[in-house]
Write a protein that holds these residues in place. Sequence first.
Motif, PDB file in Angstrom:
ATOM      1  N   UNK A 223       0.834  -1.209   0.000  1.00  0.00           N
ATOM      2  CA  UNK A 223       0.000   0.000   0.000  1.00  0.00           C
ATOM      3  C   UNK A 223       0.865   1.253   0.000  1.00  0.00           C
ATOM      4  N   UNK A 224       1.874   1.285   0.862  1.00  0.00           N
ATOM      5  CA  UNK A 224       2.723   2.477   0.931  1.00  0.00           C
ATOM      6  C   UNK A 224       3.448   2.715  -0.392  1.00  0.00           C
ATOM      7  N   UNK A 225       3.779   1.636  -1.091  1.00  0.00           N
ATOM      8  CA  UNK A 225       4.502   1.780  -2.359  1.00  0.00           C
ATOM      9  C   UNK A 225       3.598   2.272  -3.482  1.00  0.00           C
ATOM     10  N   UNK A 226       2.346   1.849  -3.489  1.00  0.00           N
ATOM     11  CA  UNK A 226       1.447   2.360  -4.523  1.00  0.00           C
ATOM     12  C   UNK A 226       1.149   3.836  -4.283  1.00  0.00           C
ATOM     13  N   UNK A 227       1.132   4.262  -3.030  1.00  0.00           N
ATOM     14  CA  UNK A 227       0.926   5.686  -2.730  1.00  0.00           C
ATOM     15  C   UNK A 227       2.118   6.510  -3.223  1.00  0.00           C
ATOM     16  N   UNK A 228       3.325   5.980  -3.034  1.00  0.00           N
ATOM     17  CA  UNK A 228       4.517   6.664  -3.551  1.00  0.00           C
ATOM     18  C   UNK A 228       4.481   6.723  -5.081  1.00  0.00           C
ATOM     19  N   UNK A 229       4.080   5.621  -5.696  1.00  0.00           N
ATOM     20  CA  UNK A 229       4.009   5.549  -7.164  1.00  0.00           C
ATOM     21  C   UNK A 229       3.019   6.571  -7.707  1.00  0.00           C
ATOM     22  N   UNK A 230       1.850   6.658  -7.087  1.00  0.00           N
ATOM     23  CA  UNK A 230       0.849   7.627  -7.532  1.00  0.00           C
ATOM     24  C   UNK A 230       1.346   9.058  -7.339  1.00  0.00           C
ATOM     25  N   UNK A 231       2.088   9.292  -6.284  1.00  0.00           N
ATOM     26  CA  UNK A 231       2.661  10.627  -6.072  1.00  0.00           C
ATOM     27  C   UNK A 231       3.589  11.007  -7.220  1.00  0.00           C
ATOM     28  N   UNK A 232       4.380  10.045  -7.681  1.00  0.00           N
ATOM     29  CA  UNK A 232       5.272  10.297  -8.813  1.00  0.00           C
ATOM     30  C   UNK A 232       4.488  10.518 -10.103  1.00  0.00           C
TER      31      UNK A 232
END
Length: 280
Positions: A223-232
């Motif tokens: 979950x934390x990684x998909x949030x980072x990905x969406x931020x990018x």
Amino acid sequence: MKFTGTDTYVATDDLTVAVNAAVTLERPLLVKGEPGTGKTELAMQVAEALDLPMLEWSIKSTTKAQQGLYEYDAVSRLRDSQLGDERVHDVANYIRKGKLWQAFEAPGKVVLLIDEIDKADIEFPNDLLQELDKMEFFVYETGQTVRAAHRPIVIITSNNEKELPDAFLRRCFFHYIRFPDAETMKRIVEVHHPGIKPALLTAALEQFYEIRDTGGLKKKPSTSEVLDWLKLLLAEDLDPADLKADAGSALPKLHGALLKNEQDVHLFERLAFMARSQRR
């Protein structure tokens, strides 16, 4: 005293039931789940929602249960005795209070987070059985018994790296945080990235769940990684069409936010090669 989630933390119904059950039973809440599913954040949000202070005890492979109670600094006392320091006559000056002691003597109820308990030695949970059950312990150096003035809300997290003893499990209320489904994930994303375009979110999550479902993946993105990905994706101002992998690669855009080891990157490269071979 009921937990219902917060404005910045999406808590599913089964999770809120688990938290409130543990609070009612006055038993530690043992939370398991994949890394990055919000286990540590849960304790912070429970403290915020219930307006309680929080103490955090982060466990490492070298952590001993005694450190959570107290540590006696015999070396400093010996040094002070050699120097003629008057402090040496009171052994209490050389007792360092651990997180459990701090929680027990707090003027009111607190949330105590014991984070990643499975990192420690297998005997670690057993060494805390009595203290977490009776909420008291004995200090041999001073002869005092430390009892909890207000029973803390104890939240214990585990990444399931090793099995925990049955005797320890019996004293806990258990909850496993399942990986969020697409609808729950959309709610989580909306909290962290409000106003994200629905088309981009839908396309990104479709690709994200396809990646998670890929067979042979060594580490599934969290979950934390998909949030980072969406931020990018938002920072690059990409649209849904930009997310489509080109013909020469099956890797997602900005894949470094999702894939965290070379085996998984090579897996997607092999999948792209096989797809090209089949088209010929």
